[in-house]
Design a protein around this motif. Structure first.
Motif, PDB file in Angstrom:
ATOM      1  N   TYR A 165      27.831   8.834 -20.827  1.00 60.31           N
ATOM      2  CA  TYR A 165      27.040   8.756 -19.595  1.00 60.31           C
ATOM      3  C   TYR A 165      25.761   9.610 -19.614  1.00 60.31           C
ATOM      4  N   GLU A 166      25.363  10.145 -20.762  1.00 61.62           N
ATOM      5  CA  GLU A 166      24.214  11.045 -20.796  1.00 61.62           C
ATOM      6  C   GLU A 166      22.938  10.373 -20.298  1.00 61.62           C
ATOM      7  N   ARG A 167      22.814   9.082 -20.566  1.00 58.73           N
ATOM      8  CA  ARG A 167      21.594   8.366 -20.182  1.00 58.73           C
ATOM      9  C   ARG A 167      21.779   7.509 -18.940  1.00 58.73           C
ATOM     10  N   SER A 168      22.818   7.779 -18.203  1.00 56.69           N
ATOM     11  CA  SER A 168      23.084   7.023 -16.986  1.00 56.69           C
ATOM     12  C   SER A 168      22.109   7.408 -15.887  1.00 56.69           C
ATOM     13  N   ALA A 169      21.789   6.468 -15.020  1.00 55.11           N
ATOM     14  CA  ALA A 169      20.926   6.738 -13.874  1.00 55.11           C
ATOM     15  C   ALA A 169      21.710   7.329 -12.709  1.00 55.11           C
ATOM     16  N   SER A 170      23.028   7.285 -12.799  1.00 57.92           N
ATOM     17  CA  SER A 170      23.879   7.776 -11.714  1.00 57.92           C
ATOM     18  C   SER A 170      24.027   9.302 -11.792  1.00 57.92           C
ATOM     19  N   PRO A 171      23.715  10.027 -10.710  1.00 58.56           N
ATOM     20  CA  PRO A 171      23.901  11.483 -10.708  1.00 58.56           C
ATOM     21  C   PRO A 171      25.353  11.871 -10.978  1.00 58.56           C
ATOM     22  N   LEU A 172      26.282  11.093 -10.459  1.00 58.81           N
ATOM     23  CA  LEU A 172      27.701  11.389 -10.671  1.00 58.81           C
ATOM     24  C   LEU A 172      28.048  11.256 -12.151  1.00 58.81           C
ATOM     25  N   ALA A 173      27.581  10.175 -12.780  1.00 56.40           N
ATOM     26  CA  ALA A 173      27.871   9.964 -14.194  1.00 56.40           C
ATOM     27  C   ALA A 173      27.224  11.049 -15.055  1.00 56.40           C
ATOM     28  N   ARG A 174      25.994  11.452 -14.698  1.00 55.63           N
ATOM     29  CA  ARG A 174      25.340  12.526 -15.454  1.00 55.63           C
ATOM     30  C   ARG A 174      26.089  13.836 -15.297  1.00 55.63           C
ATOM     31  N   GLY A 175      26.677  14.040 -14.124  1.00 59.14           N
ATOM     32  CA  GLY A 175      27.487  15.232 -13.914  1.00 59.14           C
ATOM     33  C   GLY A 175      28.685  15.265 -14.850  1.00 59.14           C
ATOM     34  N   VAL A 176      29.297  14.089 -15.045  1.00 55.97           N
ATOM     35  CA  VAL A 176      30.420  13.982 -15.975  1.00 55.97           C
ATOM     36  C   VAL A 176      29.946  14.312 -17.390  1.00 55.97           C
ATOM     37  N   SER A 177      28.774  13.803 -17.762  1.00 56.98           N
ATOM     38  CA  SER A 177      28.231  14.046 -19.096  1.00 56.98           C
ATOM     39  C   SER A 177      28.000  15.537 -19.329  1.00 56.98           C
ATOM     40  N   ARG A 178      27.436  16.220 -18.343  1.00 51.17           N
ATOM     41  CA  ARG A 178      27.169  17.649 -18.494  1.00 51.17           C
ATOM     42  C   ARG A 178      28.471  18.449 -18.544  1.00 51.17           C
TER      43      ARG A 178
END
Length: 429
Positions: free
Chosen positions: A97-110
């Motif tokens: 999910y690093e390149r996802s546009a979703s803030p939630l998905a980016r949170g998972v990536s981080r």
């Protein structure tokens, strides 16, 4: 803390820099986009690697606001000492999910980066960036002025360091490299802001600062960059040698980076000419001073002599009403010449005609500058002499070309100064 420091640094706005954009725009108009790729490799690498190679796109280019981002230094696999943007970047492995546009998905990536940091540490290795060679690709530039003569050095910060005292001292304990000075240690304001990598090697809450304060005290305010006033303050402190670096204090002296000295004449007589000598000693800079694009940068000497009544009897290096340095002043700038000894690019619209030029002062070296003035017959001593080394990021001719019709002026920093008393013959006995 590192991220916030980088946001205010020259590395952050290297692509937006209005001086850079002007020069590259002119080069594009004259020679096409191909010749400016070397410029983008250091100033706007994210745009370059994204395929946006035409500087006429300006702020519409992908990566225009990235400048020299974290990836440019930390994803490096190879740094080439030839300079002029010669480096190789690796391709980091994206997390889920690093390149996802979703803030939630980016949170998972981080979250995954924090839980499983091994791949991230491998992709963004600190090893190359901690070596002085990592500075060479963008702090060493050459160009071809005459094809058959081969490359001509334009900017030489890395070679200046490599060939001079801070890298060649017989005692290894007295050597310094780029990061030790420009990335001196800072302490994070809170424990959670500390760098875990540095904490691991015993630095605790300290980290290598990413302000990269150097010598541009104009562009932060012009671009309204984050913490612009703080960055300007740091640059001015750096230029004057006021920034203390405890971890290298045993080697790096206190006081000005470039020290100004005055050798006064002995018992000059009223009505006669007298000689005066000013010296500049590069005490702390790891490279020549000044450095950077020396056809644009301005560092010069201003010397004033007054009699005991305060009357000015000699002045060199003052600025005129248009903010140009007066003819005949000593300006620290080399001249490019061809094999026959002719000056290249003359007449040159960027520079005033008349000043006498001197090259930059190399690390650990002293240059002297000779003056001659006439003591008025009615002068009363003692005479007072003031000399100061002045610096601004760009000369007024260049600034006027970047901002036509606006006549903007750049701030001037007094790098160092000195005063002396001269007793006239027959006085003060």
């Amino acid at each position: 803390a590192i991220y916030q420091e980088w946001r205010g640094s020259a590395h952050r706005w290297s692509g937006e820099d209005e001086f850079f954009q002007t020069v590259r725009g002119v080069m594009t108009e004259l020679h096409g986009t191909g010749v400016t790729e070397k410029c983008a490799a250091c100033h706007e690498p994210v745009s370059l690697f994204s395929g946006h190679k035409d500087p006429r796109l300006g702020s519409k280019s992908v990566g225009y606001h990235e400048g020299d981002s974290c990836v440019v230094c930390h994803a490096a696999r190879k740094m080439d000492e030839r300079g002029i943007g010669s480096y190789t970047l690796g391709t980091p492995t994206p997390y889920l999910y690093e390149r996802s546009a979703s803030p939630l998905a980016r949170g998972v990536s981080r979250f995954l980066v924090r839980v499983y940091p091994a791949q991230h540490s491998l992709d963004y290795s600190l090893v190359p960036a901690r070596k002085p060679e990592s500075c060479a690709p963008c702090h060493k530039e050459y160009d071809v002025v005459i094809e058959q003569q081969g490359p001509v050095q334009v900017e030489t910060q890395f070679d200046d360091w490599k060939q001079n005292k801070w890298n060649t001292d017989r005692d290894p304990a007295k050597r310094l490299y780029c990061q030790q000075c420009h990335m001196y240690l800072k302490e994070a304001s809170e424990p959670e802001f500390a760098d875990p990598y540095d904490a691991r090697v015993g630095l605790g809450r300290k980290h290598r600062n990413h302000d990269f304060a150097a010598a541009n005290q104009y562009m932060p305010r012009a671009l309204a960059s984050p913490d612009s006033e703080g960055q300007i303050r740091r640059v001015e402190q750096w230029l004057r040698g006021e920034q203390k670096v405890p971890e290298i204090a045993k080697v790096w002296p206190d006081g000005p980076v470039i020290a100004t000295g005055i050798a006064v004449p002995r018992d000059p007589k009223p009505g006669e000419e007298s000689d005066l000598q000013i010296s500049l000693t590069n005490r702390k800079a790891g490279h020549g001073f000044p450095t950077g694009p020396l056809n644009i940068v301005r560092a010069w000497l201003e010397v004033t002599v007054r009699d005991s009544a305060g009357r000015e009897i000699f002045h060199s290096g003052k600025l005129d009403a248009e903010n140009h340095i007066e003819d005949g002043s000593y300006i620290l700038k080399p001249i490019a010449i061809d094999p026959r000894g002719n000056i290249i690019m003359e007449p040159d619209i960027w520079h005033p005609k008349g000043p006498r030029y001197r090259p930059a002062v190399e690390p650990g070296k002293t240059d002297t500058f000779d003056y001659r003035f006439r003591v008025p017959r009615d002068a009363h001593g003692p005479l007072s002499v003031q000399a100061r080394l002045r610096y601004r990021k760009a000369n007024q001719f260049f600034v006027d070309s970047v901002y036509p019709g606006m006549h903007r002026t750049l701030p001037v920093t007094d790098v160092s100064s000195a005063t002396a008393i001269v007793r006239l013959a027959g006085e003060g006995l």
